[in-house]
Design an enzyme around this catalytic site. Structure first.
Site, short mmCIF file in Angstrom:
data_model
loop_
_atom_site.label_atom_id
_atom_site.label_comp_id
_atom_site.label_asym_id
_atom_site.label_seq_id
_atom_site.Cartn_x
_atom_site.Cartn_y
_atom_site.Cartn_z
N CYS B 84 44.79 35.56 71.17
CA CYS B 84 45.14 35.27 69.77
C CYS B 84 45.94 36.39 69.13
O CYS B 84 46.43 36.24 68.01
CB CYS B 84 43.87 35.01 68.97
SG CYS B 84 42.73 33.92 69.83
N HIS B 334 45.68 28.00 62.98
CA HIS B 334 45.72 29.07 63.99
C HIS B 334 46.42 28.59 65.26
O HIS B 334 45.78 28.31 66.26
CB HIS B 334 44.30 29.55 64.29
CG HIS B 334 44.19 30.66 65.27
ND1 HIS B 334 45.17 31.62 65.46
CD2 HIS B 334 43.18 30.99 66.12
CE1 HIS B 334 44.77 32.47 66.40
NE2 HIS B 334 43.57 32.11 66.82
#
Ligand SMILES: [Zn+2]
Lengths: 137, 388
Positions: B84, B334
């Protein structure tokens, strides 16, 4: 074994560690400074020492944190809901699925004593590191 | 060492784009970044691109040359993968390259396509940011890992689900005016508390959604901006990165994120500022508890005290230190490999005054972006300042 019959791929030191766990002989790799780690290792991840010896895990572990997983990937689809925990076994902490408790209730607490062994995933029968409550505490 | 400016930012709407390929998403973000910057694409000397799971989602490896084509640039191009934190690392390398004088103009950002996969495959895909042997095979999912951190936090410091629900409510409220956000609807504390569990103690509204999207930034040297009359009032004055043990169980503390402490310390030292100087922050709230851990690592709160910040109104839009005015990963979305670039884009807009939430930080001069990979085995922190 002949050259035309290749061995199935394995994860070397990890698979040996699972086998040991299944035999009740789980271990950690420990350096002279006492840092514990899990195999395969060439050096201690904390200090870089290449002098690693296998030392037995503590008989029982202490739950340091836990969760109940409701949404999982395909390899755990039929296992949900299941409890997971991180438990301290002396030289190392281990991560595993906690069985023998009802995951739907608040049946797990930090500080609970657990034993570790090797069982199978419900979904596909693959080996699974499992904690179970250690009686008598 | 030359100073680094953000000349332009570009984002796609975050959300579900079932009919768009990754290359089209990144091309859109890049086009918008060039338009925003007023910098010709032929001046780009390097592309730093973040992507996490493109090999799974689109059966596409080797994405950097593909994205260079899509963006219409012809220059050395590299993909960065740090789960991420992929785009955060990509931006950091662009900053370092420009600072070093190796390029005057770099394009940095990232892309992730995720909603085209079934939820269980995304869950599996995200889990590979954890240790496959000792975590994933032992039943750890991505939400499950943060759930373990949340319970460890509650045990060590107190706090509970209601505190986390305030983080969700805050970030959803912030996303409402943001045209790039996936969820532009308010969620109440009660709704968050009543939502179905994902990995207890985390429930649906504690978790970021599954998102497609892309981000792009045109990063230039101060000299280039001056020479070409590029309006680039926001400078990247600090960058830092930290690394920790891969598996959560091997961390010194299960409710702390030392990789982010290290990244923050380095970024603050680099910029010559401290946590008290920060006016606004975009932090990696993949789960509500992650925002708490991030704000503690950034030095805004002592360990154990960040949990109350949203409930006490400190980090809300009208608070002393607004956190995630974009809506955060939680509500803005996200798209894993794009997120780090998106945070810098949002912070730049907030500091320039052209973000729909800029009114809440009208006098802000210093902003911080915190981007984390996995359970924060990787962390990248950037300091942005209004330079003119
Ligand atoms: Zn050692």
């Amino acid at each position: 074994m002949s050259d035309d019959a290749p061995a199935p791929a394995s994860n070397g030191g990890y698979d040996e560690w699972l086998d040991a766990l299944a035999d009740g002989e789980g271990y950690a790799l420990v350096c002279p400074d006492g840092h514990g780690s899990l195999p395969p290792r060439r050096v201690c991840p904390e200090c870089g020492s290449a002098s690693l010896s296998a030392e037995p895990l503590a008989e029982t572990g202490t739950v340091e944190t836990h969760s109940v997983v409701h949404v999982a990937g395909p390899r755990f689809a039929d296992d949900t809901p299941y409890a997971t925990a991180i438990a301290d076994f002396g030289p190392v902490r281990l991560t595993g699925v906690l069985r023998g408790v009802d995951p739907e209730t608040d049946a797990v607490a930090v500080g609970d004593r657990v034993a570790v062994g090797l069982e199978e995933r419900a979904t596909d029968g693959e080996p699974l590191v499992v904690f179970r409550p250690a009686g008598g505490e | 060492m030359t100073d680094v400016r953000v000349a332009g930012v570009g984002l796609t709407r975050f959300g579900s784009h079932p009919d768009r390929t990754g290359r089209d998403l990144f091309a859109t973000a890049a086009l918008r970044a060039f338009e925003d910057a007023g910098v010709p694409r032929e001046d780009v000397e390097e592309l730093n691109y973040g992507n996490f799971m493109g090999a799974l989602a689109e059966h596409q490896g080797h994405q950097a040359p593909l994205m260079a084509e899509a963006a219409g640039v012809n220059c050395p191009s590299t993909r960065y993968e740090e789960a991420c934190a992929s785009a955060g690392v990509a931006v950091r390398e662009a900053v370092r390259t420009v600072r070093a004088g190796d390029a005057d103009v770099a394009l940095a950002g990232g892309m992730e396509r995720m909603t085209n996969l079934p939820t269980d495959e995304v869950t599996e895909g995200l889990a590979i940011a954890a240790d496959d042997l000792f975590e994933v095979r032992a039943g750890v999912t991505f939400p499950g890992a943060y759930a373990l951190m949340a319970n460890a936090y509650f045990d060590a410091f107190g706090g509970g689900r209601e505190d986390l629900a305030h983080v969700a409510a805050k970030n959803h409220a912030n996303a409402v005016p943001n045209e790039y956000a996936q969820y532009r609807k308010e969620v109440s504390v009660e709704e968050a508390l009543d939502a179905p569990p994902v990995a207890e103690p985390l429930h649906l509204y504690d978790a970021c959604p599954i998102t497609d999207g892309a981000s792009a930034l045109v990063i230039v040297s101060e000299e280039y901006a001056a020479e070409h009359d590029v309006d680039a009032p926001v400078a990247v004055t600090g960058t830092g990165q930290g690394t920790d043990r891969m598996a959560l169980a091997d961390r010194e503390h299960l409710a702390r994120t030392p990789a982010a402490d290290d990244a923050a310390d380095a970024a603050y030292a680099d910029a010559g500022v401290g946590p008290d100087d920060v006016d606004v922050a975009e932090v990696h709230d993949c789960f509500t508890v992650a925002e708490v851990l991030a704000t503690e690592s950034l030095g805004f709160f002592e360990p154990g005290e960040g949990i109350a910040a949203a409930r006490d109104g400190v980090t809300t839009a009208d608070g002393d230190l607004p956190v995630n005015l974009s809506g955060g990963l939680k509500a803005k979305g996200h798209p894993v490999g794009a997120t780090g670039g998106s945070q810098i884009a949002e912070l730049t807009r907030l500091l320039r005054g052209d973000h729909p939430n800029s009114e809440h930080v009208a006098d802000a001069e210093v902003g911080v972006a915190h981007n984390a990979g996995g359970t924060v085995a990787s962390a990248v922190v950037h300091v942005l300042e209004v330079a003119e």
